[in-house]
Write a protein that holds these residues in place. Structure first.
Motif, mmCIF file in Angstrom:
data_model
loop_
_atom_site.group_PDB
_atom_site.id
_atom_site.type_symbol
_atom_site.label_atom_id
_atom_site.label_comp_id
_atom_site.label_asym_id
_atom_site.label_seq_id
_atom_site.Cartn_x
_atom_site.Cartn_y
_atom_site.Cartn_z
ATOM 1 N N THR A 567 28.229 43.188 36.849
ATOM 2 C CA THR A 567 27.693 43.363 34.814
ATOM 3 C C THR A 567 27.207 44.670 34.341
ATOM 4 N N CYS A 568 27.736 44.564 33.447
ATOM 5 C CA CYS A 568 26.507 46.013 32.830
ATOM 6 C C CYS A 568 26.710 46.045 31.631
ATOM 7 N N LYS A 569 25.475 47.219 30.183
ATOM 8 C CA LYS A 569 24.915 47.645 29.099
ATOM 9 C C LYS A 569 25.089 48.524 28.714
ATOM 10 N N ALA A 570 26.241 48.677 28.144
ATOM 11 C CA ALA A 570 26.740 49.633 27.244
ATOM 12 C C ALA A 570 25.445 50.563 26.604
ATOM 13 N N LEU A 571 24.884 51.945 27.049
ATOM 14 C CA LEU A 571 23.816 52.917 26.486
ATOM 15 C C LEU A 571 23.918 53.191 25.295
ATOM 16 N N TYR A 572 25.354 53.237 24.753
ATOM 17 C CA TYR A 572 25.960 53.818 23.558
ATOM 18 C C TYR A 572 26.937 52.616 23.495
ATOM 19 N N THR A 573 27.802 53.677 21.411
ATOM 20 C CA THR A 573 28.590 52.590 20.879
ATOM 21 C C THR A 573 29.883 53.869 21.376
ATOM 22 N N PHE A 574 30.344 52.825 21.653
ATOM 23 C CA PHE A 574 32.541 53.700 21.858
ATOM 24 C C PHE A 574 33.167 52.949 21.154
ATOM 25 N N THR A 581 41.715 51.086 25.714
ATOM 26 C CA THR A 581 40.715 51.032 25.782
ATOM 27 C C THR A 581 39.783 49.755 25.313
ATOM 28 N N ILE A 582 37.773 49.582 25.245
ATOM 29 C CA ILE A 582 38.202 48.166 24.774
ATOM 30 C C ILE A 582 36.573 48.618 23.703
ATOM 31 N N SER A 583 36.779 48.500 22.792
ATOM 32 C CA SER A 583 34.935 48.757 21.952
ATOM 33 C C SER A 583 34.308 48.297 21.915
ATOM 34 N N VAL A 584 32.914 49.460 22.400
ATOM 35 C CA VAL A 584 31.496 47.992 22.923
ATOM 36 C C VAL A 584 30.662 48.874 21.862
ATOM 37 N N ALA A 585 29.545 47.792 21.445
ATOM 38 C CA ALA A 585 28.438 47.751 20.889
ATOM 39 C C ALA A 585 26.810 48.468 21.826
ATOM 40 N N GLU A 586 26.340 49.351 21.419
ATOM 41 C CA GLU A 586 24.810 49.814 21.999
ATOM 42 C C GLU A 586 24.016 48.110 22.690
ATOM 43 N N GLY A 587 23.999 48.476 23.755
ATOM 44 C CA GLY A 587 23.053 47.160 23.848
ATOM 45 C C GLY A 587 23.875 45.881 24.621
ATOM 46 N N GLU A 588 25.290 46.167 24.251
ATOM 47 C CA GLU A 588 25.404 44.800 24.485
ATOM 48 C C GLU A 588 25.809 44.234 26.257
ATOM 49 N N MET A 589 26.243 43.113 26.576
ATOM 50 C CA MET A 589 26.025 43.217 27.973
ATOM 51 C C MET A 589 27.411 42.720 28.436
ATOM 52 N N LEU A 590 28.217 42.820 29.375
ATOM 53 C CA LEU A 590 29.692 42.886 29.572
ATOM 54 C C LEU A 590 30.056 42.308 30.885
ATOM 55 N N TYR A 591 31.393 42.113 31.732
ATOM 56 C CA TYR A 591 31.375 42.031 32.970
ATOM 57 C C TYR A 591 32.127 42.978 33.083
ATOM 58 N N ARG A 605 34.759 43.735 31.261
ATOM 59 C CA ARG A 605 35.771 42.488 30.264
ATOM 60 C C ARG A 605 34.525 41.687 29.157
ATOM 61 N N ARG A 606 35.216 41.769 27.811
ATOM 62 C CA ARG A 606 33.937 40.757 26.806
ATOM 63 C C ARG A 606 34.085 39.027 27.355
ATOM 64 N N ASN A 607 35.279 38.417 27.015
ATOM 65 C CA ASN A 607 35.459 37.370 26.937
ATOM 66 C C ASN A 607 36.881 36.734 27.700
ATOM 67 N N TYR A 613 39.310 49.629 29.148
ATOM 68 C CA TYR A 613 38.257 50.616 29.769
ATOM 69 C C TYR A 613 37.112 51.693 28.886
ATOM 70 N N VAL A 614 36.415 51.957 29.577
ATOM 71 C CA VAL A 614 35.051 52.475 28.756
ATOM 72 C C VAL A 614 34.804 53.897 29.757
ATOM 73 N N PRO A 615 33.810 54.788 28.712
ATOM 74 C CA PRO A 615 34.021 55.570 29.897
ATOM 75 C C PRO A 615 32.415 55.502 31.269
ATOM 76 N N THR A 616 32.761 55.887 31.938
ATOM 77 C CA THR A 616 31.623 55.623 32.857
ATOM 78 C C THR A 616 30.548 55.810 32.225
ATOM 79 N N SER A 617 30.114 56.461 31.817
ATOM 80 C CA SER A 617 28.941 57.530 31.161
ATOM 81 C C SER A 617 27.926 56.585 30.081
ATOM 82 N N TYR A 618 28.380 55.298 29.533
ATOM 83 C CA TYR A 618 28.824 55.172 27.757
ATOM 84 C C TYR A 618 28.086 53.710 28.828
ATOM 85 N N VAL A 619 28.371 53.216 30.136
ATOM 86 C CA VAL A 619 27.443 52.164 30.304
ATOM 87 C C VAL A 619 26.715 52.427 31.812
#
Length: 639
Positions: A567-574, A581-591, A605-607, A613-619
């Protein structure tokens, strides 16, 4: 020649004539105004016409303007737009130089005319007043004279009558003298009034009226001169734009002369050239032998130079050979004779269970499939089987169109295109990515300079505020470079493979592609063996049909979703704006389904339907080998 001396008695006619002159001027103003409206309307219609036939952005028409003839037509449309602009200039100049000026002049002319004729009427009224005074003085003189005559006659009558007293006679004499004195006074007044009237009349007809009529004449002549100048301006306005209109026409002529039929013909070749070579001669197949014949060395479907023995039928089957099922991709695989394929196809019912077997690459196969029918069938022996065969082709075509609508433009590597067209598309994509990289690098350089300025002058801004954007630009550039490398690899593959293909391999690959299309009746599931029970496959002893590797193999490999590895946690909004690529919100938990492989991107993956893909530095990644089972609980947390 003066109106004052020649037309001294034509005051009313001059008044009518000058009014007619003003009406003519106003009529000319109206004419020019309508001309300007026509010019504006014409210019608007020309612009609308040019706009109507301009190519639409991001449309197929825009691609058609590569040819010299269509480019010449586009240049004609642009010149017609400029041509319309010149008609707008004509309208503007006529409005400002003629309509506006003449309208103002007409107002001044009306005021001046009114003033002159007002003075003329005053002079006429004055002379009429003098004439009336003269007439009154004359009538008074006439009356006094008559009264004096009657008084004299009465006196003489009284004086001759002896019966009248001397006093009555004296009274009559005095009355006669009084009347004579009044007549003399009236005579003097009449004489004075007559002299005055004659003087006023001379002054009126030789001084006042000529002066007034001279001014009216000058006013009328100025009006005539002004309308003549306006007509000259009317022509000059047109003449001024003639050189520019001539240039527009010259450009249209130049564009027409630039049409090159040879170049257009060459561009048609470049646009539609597939890179394939024409098929070779079809080998003769002897149908006098039984259907289960030995494959001749000259058969179209005979393998090239491998020298293997003919296939054996009726042996134990290890697996059925149907299209879109993965086979051993050994270069020494043999192909089944076309007659066997046709025999098996005609004796089986066409079954199309799903669309997954018809994703891409079938349009060219349909044509070759029909040709295969002609070459192997000859004259149809059974109308029912032939109709079923045609019906299956129509279903294949329909399913192909459905998948083309579902999947849109096709695969990323343009593998659905012929080699030459694929090479051009890949080259265009590489050039486009390089331009995007250059834009991103220019933006990064500009931000770097801005950061340096902020560092040197902190009061202008915070240098740390630029770091986030610089990091994004760096990641974008890296991602674009990876994309360029990927497309350059495909381009090198196409350019390296295109010349090496022989004519025989191209022809046979098209034939086998058609054979794959004919076997689309099965959808990745085993079918029953053919009715005669003779179509089986032994990898060690029997010949196999060579099934080329297609995009379907890779797509079927990816049908199973990748397992989660953590799992991973988004540190920043992307904001994932690019493809993949996929958009993520800050604090969101994903696989996490794929770790960073050194390119700075992590696949998440969200669902079940959203991944990218998201930048590794963002999660912040938490790897867990047993993370597969936490899929549903994590969904609830994220919701």
């Amino acid at each position: 020649m003066s109106w004052g001396t020649e037309l001294w008695d034509q005051f009313d006619n001059l008044e009518k004539h000058t009014q007619w002159g003003i009406d003519v001027l106003e009529k000319y103003i109206k004419f020019v105004k309508e001309r300007t409206e026509i010019e504006l309307s014409y210019a608007k219609q020309l612009r609308n016409l040019s706009k109507k036939y301009q190519p639409k952005k991001n449309s197929k028409e825009e691609e058609e303007y590569r040819y010299t003839s269509t480019r010449a037509f586009l240049a004609t449309l642009n010149e017609m737009n400029d041509y319309a602009g010149q008609h707008e200039v004509i309208s503007e100049n006529m409005t400002s130089l003629i309509t506006a000026e003449l309208t103002r002049y007409v107002q001044e002319l009306k005021q001046e005319r009114k003033s002159h004729f007002h003075d003329g009427r005053k002079a006429q009224q004055h002379i009429e007043t003098c004439w009336k005074q003269l007439e009154a003085s004359k009538r008074r003189f006439e009356r006094d004279c008559k009264e004096a005559d009657r008084a004299q006659q009465y006196f003489e009558k009284m004086d001759a009558d002896i019966n009248v007293t001397k006093a009555d006679v004296e009274k009559a004499r005095q009355q006669a003298q009084l009347r004579h004195q009044m007549a003399e006074d009236s005579k003097a007044e009449y004489s004075s009034t007559l002299q005055k009237f004659n003087s006023e009349q001379h002054e009126h007809y030789y001084t006042h009226i000529p002066n007034i009529f001279q001014k009216i004449q000058e006013m009328e002549e100025r009006r005539i001169v002004r309308i003549g100048e306006s007509m000259k301006t009317f022509a000059e306005v047109d003449r001024q734009v003639i050189p520019i209109i001539g240039k527009c026409l010259d450009e249209i002529t130049k564009a027409a002369e630039s049409v090159d039929h040879k170049n257009d013909s060459q561009m048609v070749i470049e646009a539609f050239k597939s890179g394939f070579e024409p098929p070779g001669d079809v080998d003769f197949e002897d149908f006098t032998q039984p259907m289960k014949r030995t494959v001749s060395e000259s058969s179209l479907s005979n393998s090239r130079g491998d020298g293997k023995s003919e296939p054996k039928f009726g042996s134990k089957s290890k697996g059925k050979l149907w299209p879109f099922i993965k086979k051993n991709k050994s270069p020494k695989q043999q192909k089944e004779p076309l007659s066997h394929r046709f025999n098996e196809f005609m004796t089986s019912k066409p079954k199309i269970h799903c669309f997954r077997s018809l994703k891409r690459g079938q349009t060219q196969s349909l044509y070759i499939h029909k040709e295969l029918m002609k070459r192997t069938l000859g004259t149809p022996t059974c109308a029912v089987e032939a109709r079923e065969y045609v019906l299956s082709l129509k279903l294949i075509n329909l399913n192909t169109q459905v998948w083309s609508l579902i999947e849109g433009a096709g695969p990323e590597d343009f593998s659905n295109l012929p080699p030459e067209q694929r090479r051009k598309k890949l080259q265009q994509k590489v050039d486009e990515l390089n331009r995007d990289i250059q834009k991103e690098m220019d933006s990064r350089d500009a931000l770097t300079k801005m950061k340096d300025v902020y560092i040197k002058n902190p009061q202008m801004g915070d240098a740390a505020s630029v770091d986030h954007r610089l990091a994004e630009l760096g990641q974008n550039i890296e991602k674009l470079r990876l994309e360029v490398q990927k497309f350059e690899g495909w381009l090198a593959e196409v350019e390296g493979r295109l010349p090496a293909r022989s004519e025989q391999s191209r022809r046979q690959s098209g034939v086998y592609e058609a054979q794959n299309a004919s076997g689309v009746n099965s959808c990745a599931q085993d079918r029953e063996s053919s009715p005669d029970g003779s179509y089986t496959e032994e990898q060690s002893q029997e010949t196999e049909m060579k099934v080329p590797a297609t995009d379907f193999d890779d797509e079927f490999d990816d049908e199973e979703p990748l397992p989660t590895i953590g799992t991973c946690k988004a540190l920043y909004t992307f904001e994932g704006q690019n493809e993949g690529t996929i958009s993520v919100a800050e604090g969101e938990m994903l696989y996490v389904i794929e770790e960073d492989k050194g390119d700075g991107w992590t696949r998440i993956r969200r669902n079940e339907d959203e991944e990218g893909y998201v930048p590794t530095s963002y999660v912040e990644v938490y790897l867990d080998k047993n993370a597969k089972d936490v899929h549903k609980p994590l969904q609830k947390i994220s919701e």
